[in-house]
Structure formats: structure tokens, C-alpha cells
Design a protein around this motif. Structure first.
Motif: not given
Length: 497
Positions: A160-162, A171-172, A190-192
Motif C-alpha cells: 500500500k502506497e501513500k 492520510t490516504y 488536494h488543492l485546498s
């Protein structure tokens, strides 16, 4: 972001795609146009980019997947001046090179496996079987492939990759496919996370006056300090980046890297792209204005042409009506001329009946039981009369005789003539050998309506229903019929009354 490196090593171990064919299988050294610009092997499912370079389909997919702003490695090797708008890579900016794929499929190759003597063309390379290998070698190779497949599946299922934005607070974690779905569905989030970071960097930078080429170069010290300061405020106060990408992009990791060169290069590329797009939009706007003007002119010309066509059609219709009227007038004049040519003004009329056989047949079948002769006159300003003949007989002579009748027509000078009509009428069927003519004559019955002044166009005909036997007319002993034509003469004795 992971930086692209040329050569086979640019493909990660976990990459599920198979790169190009090794050049060692080729009988002759392949040309550069057959080699992938990434793995340097013979192209497999060649894709050509807009900048003109070729990549294996798996190599191009890996470059696009593992770079946020993928740039053609071949173009990048030429330096910033070699980069153009076409150097940016994406799935929709490349196309399958069918021509080169066809050439590659025809390359002569051979199997490099020990004890295998197979050779052929490249398109059959993966289909051949190394039958000359020993059973032990085949079993060992099969077991190795199974073990490799199990290990690969195990790694792919458990790893599992970050998220690439974990540094900024995301944190996904998940597999590569899940990460792709996460990045597509979480763009706004992500833009936020990026926006505050960019604002802090912007406030911390101090840019000097623009240089003569229009670009501003941030000072190395102030840029490095600003980036370090912002990154130090990230979660856990750690300064790190995946594979050193952020450090290399900002040029400020422990003083190692270029002095804002990458940042300036990216800025210059963005400026160039913007300028290119603006130029394209400007050209398109001009072309659209020109096309709109041409279209309007074409529509106006089309309307004018349609009006002209309608006017011409109306003229043609009028001319056709006029032509039809003229033709009717001409036909009427022809009929009058023909009538005038056959008109007699002395009371003697010779009637030529041609095509006798057909007309006789029409009389028998009922299609035309009688024929009218052209009108003639007893004198220049006399009575207007005509003859009527029944070739199959009429009344008492039907079917056995030719019946011939005399009819008075309404004339132009009737008001000046004495009535009833009293002149003797004589009929003659001419023997064309001048031997035996058929004669018949009668005097008008002054009490009959047939000899009174005409009220209608023509009075009822009166004459000889038993004028001539059909058998006598058609007999070979006589020559009443010759060349399918007969002649009838009518004589009106104007002196008798």
C-alpha cells in the motif's frame, strides 16, 4: 514526483508492463528508429509522441503514470531550448505508429535460448516454443515463472502506497489502482492543501525588477529560506520528499541543487505554453472572423443566386406558355393552309383517300366508321360543302357497300345565297385505268332539313348509302384501288336548280 532516468533502469521492479524486445535477438543491428527512447530496446507496440519520438506502449504509460508533469526524456536531454509545447506527454498526445510497427514485425530475429535454433520474423517470436530444451530446463523455467508470478501477486496485493499529497496532510493509503481513483475523486481536497503552501511561498519570496528577457529570477538565499520555512511547518516538522523530487524542484535541499534553475525553467516553460496558447487563440479568432465574413458573403451570394434562379424559372415558364400558344397557332395555320390547298371554288372536288386498307379496317372495327373530306365551295362566294364516306357502309349498305354522302356546311356567305340548296350533285368513283368509273347522282329534296340554311356547323349528310359494292371495289378486275389509294370526284352542277 519521481524524476525520469534514461535506460532500462527507469522502469521500476513492480512495473507490470513488459518493455521492448532486447536487441540481441535481432540478426542485424536495428536502426535507431526501431529503438525505444526510454528502454533502448526494440519498440514493442510503438507509440509516437507529438514531438516525434517513439516509445514502447508500457514505457510511455509508466512515464505518464509516475510523473505529475511528464516531459519527453529525449527532448529534456537537449536542454531547455529544445523543449516545446509538443514535449509534454499524455495519453491523448501520442498515437500508435502503424508504419513502424509493421516494419518492426518484419525484422529477422532468432531465439537466444540455449539449444534453441528457432529463427524467423519478430511478429512470430513470442509464438515459438523452444522444443530443443531439456525437460529439466523446461520444468525449472516453468517453476520459476510460477514462483515469480506468486511473488509478484503477493507484493501487489499487500503493498500500500501513500498518497502523493501525504506530505501536505493527506492520510490516504492504498494500492496503485486505488490511489489513482483517490487522486481523481479528491482533486478539490488536494488543492485546498496546496493553496496555503503556495500563498506562504509567494509572501516569502522577494523578486527583483524584471530582466531584459521579461523573467524575474528569485535570489537563491531568499528562495531557499522561504521554502525551508514553509516546509518546516508541515506535519511533524519534517523536511522530506519522495525520491528527492521536491528538493530538486526547489533547489534548496541542504544547499544542493541548482540556484533556482529548475524553478526558472518551469516558469519559462509555463510562460512559453501560455504564449503559444494565446497565439493559437488569436489565430483561431482571426480565422473565425474571416470564416464568418466569408460565410456571410457566401450566404448573401447564395440568396442572390437563388433569386436569379427563381427569375429564370419564371421566365422559362412564361416562355413555355408562349411557345405552346405559338405552336397551337402554327398548327392551326398549317391546318388552314392544308385546307386552302385542297379547297376548290368551282363546284368540282377530287378527294384522294390514301392508306385505304388501314382506314377500312378501322371502319370495320368501329374505331373510325366514317371520314370527312376537306371543305370546298360551289363558287368563289358560293355554298360551303363537304363529303362524308363510310368505307364499311351505313344504313342499308352496311357491310356490303361503300356509302357516300353530301353535307352542307355553315359558310361565310350564306346570308347572300338562295335557300334551300337545289343544285344537282354527282358522285364518281374513278377507275385509275380510266375504263369504268362508278357514277351516282341525286337532286336535293328541298323539303329536307339537310338542304336548308345551316344553323349549326354542318347539316345532316344526305346521299347514296349503296354507292359501290365492296366486292366490286376490291375486285382485282377493276382498278379503283391502286397503291392502297382511291379517288372520289364530286361535281355540283351550279346551272341546275
Amino acid at each position: 514526483m519521481a524524476k525520469l532516468k534514461s535506460g532500462v533502469s527507469s522502469l521500476p521492479d513492480e512495473n507490470v508492463f513488459v518493455s521492448g524486445y532486447p536487441t540481441s535477438i535481432c540478426d542485424l543491428v536495428p536502426g535507431n528508429k526501431y529503438l525505444c527512447c526510454n528502454c533502448n530496446n526494440v519498440l514493442k507496440k510503438a507509440q509516437q509522441t507529438l514531438c516525434g519520438h517513439r516509445y514502447c506502449t508500457p514505457c510511455l504509460a509508466w512515464i505518464i503514470r509516475n510523473h505529475e508533469s511528464p516531459i519527453c526524456p529525449k527532448c529534456k536531454q537537449g536542454g531547455p531550448e529544445a523543449l516545446t509545447e509538443d514535449s509534454y506527454l499524455s495519453a491523448d498526445r501520442a498515437f500508435s505508429d502503424a508504419a513502424i510497427n509493421k516494419e518492426i514485425s518484419e525484422l529477422r530475429v532468432h531465439c537466444v535460448t540455449a539449444n534453441c535454433n528457432w529463427s524467423g520474423v519478430l511478429r512470430d517470436y513470442e509464438k515459438h516454443k523452444c522444443e530443443k530444451r531439456s525437460p529439466d530446463d523446461q520444468m525449472q523455467n516453468k517453476n520459476g515463472m510460477l514462483a515469480k508470478g506468486k511473488n509478484q501477486n503477493s507484493v501487489n496485493n499487500n503493498w500500500k502506497e501513500k498518497c502523493r499529497f501525504s506530505l501536505l496532510g493527506c492520510t490516504y493509503k492504498g494500492s496503485r489502482d486505488k490511489l489513482k481513483e483517490h487522486e481523481k475523486s479528491s482533486v478539490v481536497a488536494h488543492l485546498s492543501l496546496i493553496a496555503p503552501l503556495l500563498m506562504q511561498i509567494k509572501e516569502s519570496l522577494s523578486l527583483p525588477e524584471p530582466t531584459e528577457n521579461g523573467f524575474q529570477y528569485p535570489r537563491q538565499d531568499s528562495t531557499a529560506q522561504a521554502v525551508r520555512k514553509v516546509l518546516s511547518n508541515l506535519p511533524n516538522g519534517e523536511l522530506y520528499a519522495v525520491n528527492g523530487d521536491i528538493a530538486q524542484d526547489c533547489g534548496c535541499l541542504n544547499g544542493v541543487g541548482s540556484t533556482g534553475t529548475d524553478l526558472h525553467t518551469r516558469l519559462a516553460m509555463l510562460e512559453a505554453r501560455t504564449q503559444v496558447f494565446e497565439n493559437i487563440i488569436s489565430v483561431l479568432n482571426r480565422e473565425m472572423d474571416s470564416a464568418t465574413g466569408k460565410l456571410a458573403a457566401a450566404l448573401e451570394q447564395k440568396n442572390e443566386e437563388q433569386q436569379k434562379v427563381k427569375a429564370c424559372e419564371q421566365k422559362i415558364t412564361d416562355l413555355r406558355c408562349t411557345l405552346a400558344t405559338k405552336e397551337m397557332a402554327i398548327n392551326e395555320l398549317h391546318m388552314r393552309l392544308s385546307t386552302l390547298e385542297q379547297t376548290s371554288y368551282d363546284g368540282v372536288f377530287l378527294w384522294k383517300i390514301s392508306n385505304f386498307t388501314q382506314k377500312s379496317h378501322d371502319a370495320v372495327t368501329g374505331r373510325a366508321i366514317s371520314l370527312y373530306s376537306p371543305a370546298f365551295y360551289t363558287a368563289r362566294y358560293g355554298y360551303k360543302v363537304c363529303l362524308r364516306i363510310y368505307l364499311n357502309g351505313d344504313g342499308a349498305g352496311k357491310g356490303t357497300h361503300v356509302s357516300l354522302f353530301f353535307a352542307i356546311m355553315k359558310g361565310e356567305y350564306d346570308a347572300l345565297l338562295p335557300w334551300p340548296f337545289k343544285h344537282k350533285v354527282t358522285f364518281m368513283l374513278l377507275d385509275q385505268n380510266n375504263r369504268e368509273h362508278v357514277f351516282d347522282a341525286f337532286r336535293p329534296d328541298i323539303t329536307s332539313a339537310s338542304f336548308q340554311r345551316p344553323v349549326n356547323d354542318m347539316n345532316i349528310a344526305s346521299g347514296c348509302p349503296l354507292f359501290c359494292l365492296l366486292s366490286k371495289l376490291q375486285s382485282s378486275k377493276n382498278n379503283y384501288l391502286k397503291d392502297d389509294t382511291l379517288f372520289i370526284r364530286c361535281i355540283i352542277d351550279a346551272s341546275s336548280s
